[in-house]
Design a protein around this motif. Sequence first.
Motif, mmCIF file in Angstrom:
data_model
loop_
_atom_site.group_PDB
_atom_site.id
_atom_site.type_symbol
_atom_site.label_atom_id
_atom_site.label_comp_id
_atom_site.label_asym_id
_atom_site.label_seq_id
_atom_site.Cartn_x
_atom_site.Cartn_y
_atom_site.Cartn_z
ATOM 1 N N TYR A 76 23.582 42.207 45.913
ATOM 2 C CA TYR A 76 24.384 42.991 44.980
ATOM 3 C C TYR A 76 25.684 43.468 45.625
ATOM 4 O O TYR A 76 26.754 43.388 45.015
ATOM 5 C CB TYR A 76 23.572 44.175 44.443
ATOM 6 C CG TYR A 76 24.361 45.088 43.547
ATOM 7 C CD1 TYR A 76 24.696 44.688 42.257
ATOM 8 C CD2 TYR A 76 24.787 46.332 43.991
ATOM 9 C CE1 TYR A 76 25.434 45.513 41.429
ATOM 10 C CE2 TYR A 76 25.526 47.166 43.167
ATOM 11 C CZ TYR A 76 25.846 46.755 41.887
ATOM 12 O OH TYR A 76 26.578 47.570 41.074
ATOM 13 N N GLU A 77 25.599 43.941 46.862
ATOM 14 C CA GLU A 77 26.799 44.423 47.565
ATOM 15 C C GLU A 77 27.783 43.284 47.803
ATOM 16 O O GLU A 77 28.997 43.458 47.698
ATOM 17 C CB GLU A 77 26.415 45.104 48.883
ATOM 18 C CG GLU A 77 25.662 46.411 48.709
ATOM 19 C CD GLU A 77 26.482 47.464 47.970
ATOM 20 O OE1 GLU A 77 27.712 47.564 48.200
ATOM 21 O OE2 GLU A 77 25.885 48.183 47.156
ATOM 22 N N VAL A 78 27.284 42.109 48.114
ATOM 23 C CA VAL A 78 28.140 40.941 48.328
ATOM 24 C C VAL A 78 28.816 40.559 47.008
ATOM 25 O O VAL A 78 30.017 40.273 46.969
ATOM 26 C CB VAL A 78 27.344 39.752 48.905
ATOM 27 C CG1 VAL A 78 28.195 38.492 48.960
ATOM 28 C CG2 VAL A 78 26.804 40.093 50.281
ATOM 29 N N TYR A 79 28.061 40.574 45.910
ATOM 30 C CA TYR A 79 28.624 40.265 44.591
ATOM 31 C C TYR A 79 29.730 41.258 44.235
ATOM 32 O O TYR A 79 30.768 40.875 43.707
ATOM 33 C CB TYR A 79 27.552 40.290 43.504
ATOM 34 C CG TYR A 79 26.492 39.231 43.617
ATOM 35 C CD1 TYR A 79 26.707 38.039 44.303
ATOM 36 C CD2 TYR A 79 25.256 39.413 43.028
ATOM 37 C CE1 TYR A 79 25.724 37.076 44.409
ATOM 38 C CE2 TYR A 79 24.267 38.453 43.116
ATOM 39 C CZ TYR A 79 24.506 37.284 43.795
ATOM 40 O OH TYR A 79 23.533 36.328 43.892
ATOM 41 N N LYS A 80 29.511 42.547 44.510
ATOM 42 C CA LYS A 80 30.531 43.562 44.235
ATOM 43 C C LYS A 80 31.804 43.275 45.024
ATOM 44 O O LYS A 80 32.908 43.366 44.492
ATOM 45 C CB LYS A 80 30.007 44.959 44.587
ATOM 46 C CG LYS A 80 29.149 45.580 43.525
ATOM 47 C CD LYS A 80 28.633 46.967 43.821
ATOM 48 C CE LYS A 80 29.416 47.819 44.748
ATOM 49 N NZ LYS A 80 28.835 49.162 44.966
ATOM 50 N N LEU A 81 31.643 42.926 46.291
ATOM 51 C CA LEU A 81 32.787 42.612 47.141
ATOM 52 C C LEU A 81 33.540 41.386 46.612
ATOM 53 O O LEU A 81 34.770 41.391 46.514
ATOM 54 C CB LEU A 81 32.333 42.385 48.584
ATOM 55 C CG LEU A 81 33.409 41.973 49.577
ATOM 56 C CD1 LEU A 81 34.492 43.042 49.692
ATOM 57 C CD2 LEU A 81 32.793 41.693 50.932
ATOM 58 N N ILE A 82 32.813 40.342 46.262
ATOM 59 C CA ILE A 82 33.432 39.120 45.731
ATOM 60 C C ILE A 82 34.201 39.435 44.453
ATOM 61 O O ILE A 82 35.340 39.006 44.277
ATOM 62 C CB ILE A 82 32.375 38.021 45.488
ATOM 63 C CG1 ILE A 82 31.842 37.495 46.825
ATOM 64 C CG2 ILE A 82 32.955 36.885 44.644
ATOM 65 C CD1 ILE A 82 30.634 36.587 46.701
ATOM 66 N N ASN A 83 33.591 40.199 43.547
ATOM 67 C CA ASN A 83 34.250 40.547 42.284
ATOM 68 C C ASN A 83 35.511 41.381 42.518
ATOM 69 O O ASN A 83 36.531 41.181 41.863
ATOM 70 C CB ASN A 83 33.286 41.285 41.352
ATOM 71 C CG ASN A 83 32.276 40.353 40.729
ATOM 72 O OD1 ASN A 83 32.556 39.184 40.505
ATOM 73 N ND2 ASN A 83 31.096 40.861 40.449
ATOM 74 N N ARG A 84 35.449 42.298 43.479
ATOM 75 C CA ARG A 84 36.617 43.120 43.790
ATOM 76 C C ARG A 84 37.752 42.261 44.341
ATOM 77 O O ARG A 84 38.907 42.373 43.919
ATOM 78 C CB ARG A 84 36.260 44.228 44.783
ATOM 79 C CG ARG A 84 37.449 45.144 45.089
ATOM 80 C CD ARG A 84 37.110 46.295 46.008
ATOM 81 N NE ARG A 84 36.534 45.920 47.286
ATOM 82 C CZ ARG A 84 37.233 45.462 48.333
ATOM 83 N NH1 ARG A 84 38.532 45.317 48.256
ATOM 84 N NH2 ARG A 84 36.627 45.158 49.463
ATOM 85 N N LEU A 85 37.421 41.383 45.281
ATOM 86 C CA LEU A 85 38.438 40.501 45.862
ATOM 87 C C LEU A 85 39.062 39.602 44.798
ATOM 88 O O LEU A 85 40.282 39.419 44.763
ATOM 89 C CB LEU A 85 37.834 39.659 46.988
ATOM 90 C CG LEU A 85 37.453 40.414 48.259
ATOM 91 C CD1 LEU A 85 36.626 39.529 49.173
ATOM 92 C CD2 LEU A 85 38.693 40.933 48.962
ATOM 93 N N ALA A 86 38.230 39.046 43.930
ATOM 94 C CA ALA A 86 38.737 38.174 42.863
ATOM 95 C C ALA A 86 39.633 38.956 41.907
ATOM 96 O O ALA A 86 40.681 38.455 41.476
ATOM 97 C CB ALA A 86 37.573 37.538 42.116
ATOM 98 N N ALA A 87 39.264 40.187 41.585
ATOM 99 C CA ALA A 87 40.068 41.023 40.694
ATOM 100 C C ALA A 87 41.431 41.332 41.312
ATOM 101 O O ALA A 87 42.417 41.524 40.596
ATOM 102 C CB ALA A 87 39.325 42.315 40.369
#
Length: 71
Positions: A2-13
Amino acid sequence: KYEVYKLINRLAAEGTGVLMISSEIEELIGMCDRILVMGHGEIRGQFAQAGFDREAILRAAMWDGVKGAAA
């Protein structure tokens, strides 16, 4: 994860390009804008988010097995 997904989504945003490699199709469908299926150094299939089709993605990923069975 979940933490990795949050990081990926933030970077993509923020506009950062992210290359995600996974053998888990549901993970890819849930996280990616585009999926490329590769095998033996070749792109076997390209799928845009609007056209994600689980069966088509799996067919592209399993192409060697199908080709080998037909030979």
